[in-house]
Design a protein around this motif. Structure first.
Motif, PDB file in Angstrom:
ATOM      1  N   PHE A 176      30.310  76.464  57.691  1.00  0.00           N
ATOM      2  CA  PHE A 176      30.980  75.171  57.608  1.00  0.00           C
ATOM      3  C   PHE A 176      30.554  74.389  56.372  1.00  0.00           C
ATOM      4  O   PHE A 176      31.387  73.958  55.578  1.00  0.00           O
ATOM      5  CB  PHE A 176      30.715  74.345  58.873  1.00  0.00           C
ATOM      6  CG  PHE A 176      31.341  72.980  58.836  1.00  0.00           C
ATOM      7  CD1 PHE A 176      32.708  72.829  58.948  1.00  0.00           C
ATOM      8  CD2 PHE A 176      30.562  71.850  58.662  1.00  0.00           C
ATOM      9  CE1 PHE A 176      33.298  71.582  58.883  1.00  0.00           C
ATOM     10  CE2 PHE A 176      31.132  70.593  58.602  1.00  0.00           C
ATOM     11  CZ  PHE A 176      32.504  70.457  58.720  1.00  0.00           C
ATOM     12  N   PRO A 235      37.321  70.611  66.808  1.00  0.00           N
ATOM     13  CA  PRO A 235      36.472  71.358  65.875  1.00  0.00           C
ATOM     14  C   PRO A 235      35.034  71.522  66.364  1.00  0.00           C
ATOM     15  O   PRO A 235      34.394  72.530  66.093  1.00  0.00           O
ATOM     16  CB  PRO A 235      36.525  70.551  64.580  1.00  0.00           C
ATOM     17  CG  PRO A 235      37.143  69.262  64.917  1.00  0.00           C
ATOM     18  CD  PRO A 235      37.872  69.402  66.198  1.00  0.00           C
ATOM     19  N   ALA A 255      35.085  74.392  68.686  1.00  0.00           N
ATOM     20  CA  ALA A 255      35.214  75.634  67.924  1.00  0.00           C
ATOM     21  C   ALA A 255      33.865  76.042  67.348  1.00  0.00           C
ATOM     22  O   ALA A 255      33.517  77.227  67.341  1.00  0.00           O
ATOM     23  CB  ALA A 255      36.237  75.465  66.805  1.00  0.00           C
ATOM     24  N   MET A 256      33.085  75.062  66.890  1.00  0.00           N
ATOM     25  CA  MET A 256      31.749  75.366  66.363  1.00  0.00           C
ATOM     26  C   MET A 256      30.821  75.824  67.483  1.00  0.00           C
ATOM     27  O   MET A 256      30.035  76.753  67.301  1.00  0.00           O
ATOM     28  CB  MET A 256      31.170  74.143  65.663  1.00  0.00           C
ATOM     29  CG  MET A 256      31.858  73.806  64.368  1.00  0.00           C
ATOM     30  SD  MET A 256      31.148  72.325  63.645  1.00  0.00           S
ATOM     31  CE  MET A 256      32.340  71.996  62.364  1.00  0.00           C
ATOM     32  N   ASN A 310      33.960  80.085  66.959  1.00  0.00           N
ATOM     33  CA  ASN A 310      35.287  80.567  66.575  1.00  0.00           C
ATOM     34  C   ASN A 310      35.429  80.415  65.062  1.00  0.00           C
ATOM     35  O   ASN A 310      35.832  79.371  64.558  1.00  0.00           O
ATOM     36  CB  ASN A 310      36.362  79.771  67.320  1.00  0.00           C
ATOM     37  CG  ASN A 310      37.720  80.385  67.174  1.00  0.00           C
ATOM     38  OD1 ASN A 310      38.017  81.021  66.164  1.00  0.00           O
ATOM     39  ND2 ASN A 310      38.553  80.199  68.177  1.00  0.00           N
ATOM     40  N   MET A 311      35.107  81.483  64.335  1.00  0.00           N
ATOM     41  CA  MET A 311      34.965  81.391  62.883  1.00  0.00           C
ATOM     42  C   MET A 311      36.262  81.051  62.156  1.00  0.00           C
ATOM     43  O   MET A 311      36.237  80.291  61.194  1.00  0.00           O
ATOM     44  CB  MET A 311      34.380  82.698  62.324  1.00  0.00           C
ATOM     45  CG  MET A 311      32.958  82.959  62.774  1.00  0.00           C
ATOM     46  SD  MET A 311      31.833  81.554  62.552  1.00  0.00           S
ATOM     47  CE  MET A 311      31.767  81.432  60.792  1.00  0.00           C
ATOM     48  N   VAL A 320      27.166  79.305  61.967  1.00  0.00           N
ATOM     49  CA  VAL A 320      28.170  78.237  61.985  1.00  0.00           C
ATOM     50  C   VAL A 320      27.853  77.136  60.980  1.00  0.00           C
ATOM     51  O   VAL A 320      28.712  76.777  60.164  1.00  0.00           O
ATOM     52  CB  VAL A 320      28.357  77.678  63.415  1.00  0.00           C
ATOM     53  CG1 VAL A 320      29.204  76.417  63.401  1.00  0.00           C
ATOM     54  CG2 VAL A 320      28.995  78.728  64.304  1.00  0.00           C
ATOM     55  N   ALA A 328      36.909  73.480  58.006  1.00  0.00           N
ATOM     56  CA  ALA A 328      36.065  73.215  56.836  1.00  0.00           C
ATOM     57  C   ALA A 328      36.904  73.067  55.578  1.00  0.00           C
ATOM     58  O   ALA A 328      36.653  72.178  54.750  1.00  0.00           O
ATOM     59  CB  ALA A 328      35.041  74.327  56.665  1.00  0.00           C
ATOM     60  N   GLN A 332      38.754  79.201  63.167  1.00  0.00           N
ATOM     61  CA  GLN A 332      39.005  77.763  63.338  1.00  0.00           C
ATOM     62  C   GLN A 332      37.999  76.945  62.532  1.00  0.00           C
ATOM     63  O   GLN A 332      38.356  75.914  61.959  1.00  0.00           O
ATOM     64  CB  GLN A 332      38.955  77.382  64.814  1.00  0.00           C
ATOM     65  CG  GLN A 332      40.120  77.921  65.603  1.00  0.00           C
ATOM     66  CD  GLN A 332      40.116  77.448  67.052  1.00  0.00           C
ATOM     67  OE1 GLN A 332      39.181  76.823  67.523  1.00  0.00           O
ATOM     68  NE2 GLN A 332      41.195  77.753  67.755  1.00  0.00           N
ATOM     69  N   ILE A 333      36.758  77.389  62.458  1.00  0.00           N
ATOM     70  CA  ILE A 333      35.748  76.692  61.660  1.00  0.00           C
ATOM     71  C   ILE A 333      36.129  76.737  60.182  1.00  0.00           C
ATOM     72  O   ILE A 333      36.031  75.730  59.477  1.00  0.00           O
ATOM     73  CB  ILE A 333      34.352  77.309  61.886  1.00  0.00           C
ATOM     74  CG1 ILE A 333      33.906  77.064  63.324  1.00  0.00           C
ATOM     75  CG2 ILE A 333      33.337  76.757  60.901  1.00  0.00           C
ATOM     76  CD1 ILE A 333      32.688  77.863  63.730  1.00  0.00           C
ATOM     77  N   PRO A 344      41.977  74.296  65.036  1.00  0.00           N
ATOM     78  CA  PRO A 344      41.262  73.889  66.252  1.00  0.00           C
ATOM     79  C   PRO A 344      41.781  72.572  66.810  1.00  0.00           C
ATOM     80  O   PRO A 344      42.071  71.640  66.060  1.00  0.00           O
ATOM     81  CB  PRO A 344      39.818  73.743  65.770  1.00  0.00           C
ATOM     82  CG  PRO A 344      39.936  73.405  64.322  1.00  0.00           C
ATOM     83  CD  PRO A 344      41.173  74.122  63.830  1.00  0.00           C
TER      84      PRO A 344
END
Length: 193
Positions: A66, A145, A148-149, A153-154, A62, A161, A156-157, A142
């Motif tokens: 990000f 966020p 999500a991190m 949840n890739m 993550v 980002a 949404q990340i 997200p």
């Protein structure tokens, strides 16, 4: 005097994998079903080191994704390139996910894990209904966020980002100061990797 050439991370990973296969094969043929080897090496030392390694990789995913995307996005000087970058990032995520799923399904079909094993179970499985396309698109963004991190949840990340990096690129002087922080943070994470 010549300096030793450092091996790339990929080369070191491949060497480690091959060394692990050789060591495992050697131990299997030398020790066989020795209880000591099973207790202290296989289920002891190797299991602990392996679990720490896997957990460390999960820990890095993550922050690496990000920070790398924020640095890459805010480094683009032409805002018109940002949309293409976002599309490529989401596209690459979808492609690599599709490849991983295809590989997993193919391996499961070929190997057929669990075939021939009959276990009685009173658990019923009820598959959930697939979400609509509009739900999938809405869920790319997200609502939190940080959550999500935390959940990993890739997609949404990635979206957050990219939006964060675009905002940094467009805001001017404050974005440049923040970019310096993210550049330093990216260097630290790369060293950690």
């Amino acid at each position: 005097m010549s300096e030793k050439k450092k091996l790339s991370l990929t080369s070191r990973i491949v060497i480690g994998m091959v060394a692990g296969i050789i060591l495992g094969t050697f131990i299997r043929y030398v020790a066989g079903d020795n209880a000591w080897v099973s207790l202290y090496l296989t289920n002891g030392l190797f299991d602990v080191v392996g679990q720490i390694f896997i957990t460390s990789l999960k820990m890095l995913v993550v922050p690496l994704v990000f920070v790398s995307l924020v640095v890459g996005t805010c480094s683009l000087s032409d805002p018109s390139k940002l949309g293409r970058l976002g599309g490529k990032a989401v596209g690459m995520y979808m492609i690599t996910t599709a490849i991983a799923i295809t590989f997993a399904i193919t391996a499961a079909i070929l190997i057929q894990p669990g075939s021939g094993i009959e276990r009685a179970s009173d658990a019923d499985f009820e598959p959930s209904e697939a979400p609509s396309v509009s739900e999938v698109i809405v869920n790319l963004f997200p609502d939190n966020p940080i959550n999500a991190m935390a959940e990993g949840n890739m997609l949404q990340i990635i979206v957050f980002a990219l939006l964060f990096g675009i905002s940094m690129a467009l805001i001017g002087k404050p974005g440049e100061r923040l970019k310096g922080f993210f550049d330093d943070l990216n260097a630290v994470i790369m060293k950690l990797v």
